[in-house]
Scaffold this motif. Sequence first.
Motif: not given
Lengths: 205, 205
Positions: B42-58
């Motif tokens: 949660s600290y880094y990505f807020q939630n699972k969707h934030g983590l998904l977005e991070y994967c796509f963007t990176s």
Amino acid sequence: MKKNSKEAIVHAAVSLFNTKGYSGTSIRDIAAKAKVNPANISYYFQNKHGLLEYCFTSFFEQYMDKIEEGYACIDRGATFCLKKITANLLNFLCDNIQLTTFIFREMSIDSQLVREIMSTYYTKEKFYLQRVLEKGIEQREFHRHSITYMIVQLKGLWIMPFLNTNYLREVLYVFPNERFFAEKYAHDVYKWIDEVLCRKEALIS
Amino acid sequence: MKKNSKEAIVHAAVSLFNTKGYSGTSIRDIAAKAKVNPANISYYFQNKHGLLEYCFTSFFEQYMDKIEEGYACIDRGATFCLKKITANLLNFLCDNIQLTTFIFREMSIDSQLVREIMSTYYTKEKFYLQRVLEKGIEQREFHRHSITYMIVQLKGLWIMPFLNTNYLREVLYVFPNERFFAEKYAHDVYKWIDEVLCRKEALIS
């Protein structure tokens, strides 16, 4: 009447699996969309997994028919035969675009069902493609390329537009569900066959 | 130490998304696999969707870097430039094969995130590819093929082995995660560029 409701269930399931994903779709959703009683789904397919299996099997049975129909022309030469397989297959994928997109997406996941499908249908497909490519090389129609790598390229060309339908529509403004597309695109794949696979001398003579 | 745990989370998430699907994976699963506290995610990505977005963007930031790096060679000719883009990209996809398979699979779904990625990155990619193909035609290196259809073929060739990794491994016995594969396969795509795109006169002269 019965056949209609079975077809309606499959049609609704494919559309929902494709947009909401397999795990995001419930039997209740499918029943509502197909306007049938959920008990009907159990009657025909037992459960959601049975319905998924039915979709895969019915897709790959038809897919293999298209390949076998084309392979039956092997005596008219490897080039002719490979073009025939391509034309048959692209028309089939185009006519069943929702199911095709869903199936090709699922085939990239490592699951028990996918392994079974691969060892049944894709192994058979490989057998036919290998035969056609070997025959083309033997008869000096084709270059001595690596057969395995040629299968990778050919299947990449076949699959691409029917898996990435959103990309084609939204970015390239091309509509892979239209027969016009399948026919034009088939000629592009023929060009690959003529230019990459075929020996130039074979074309001239 | 902090950077390590962020990387561990992303690594665990990609592996789980790829095998169990995005909706089949929970924050709890990711935390367990990454050996971190769920609060860290949660600290880094807020939630699972934030983590998904991070994967796509990176993924797509690096993907575009590879294309732009290759495009920088445009003055050395369209053929050279397109081969350079291909080599850069195939090495990148091969080195990040789990993420690549997952991303390409997800890109075939019609979602808000996918639409955003397409309108940002794929539109930019189309711009570069179009430029290279137009330049090749202008300079009489390439045939006057339809640019749109050439992009479909080229992207089909790029994506295929890194999306269908199970098929390559289980049916064709080829290992697309090995650099050896990416290098050999790049030469096949070069052959497509030379034989399908390039005018023969251009090669001879």
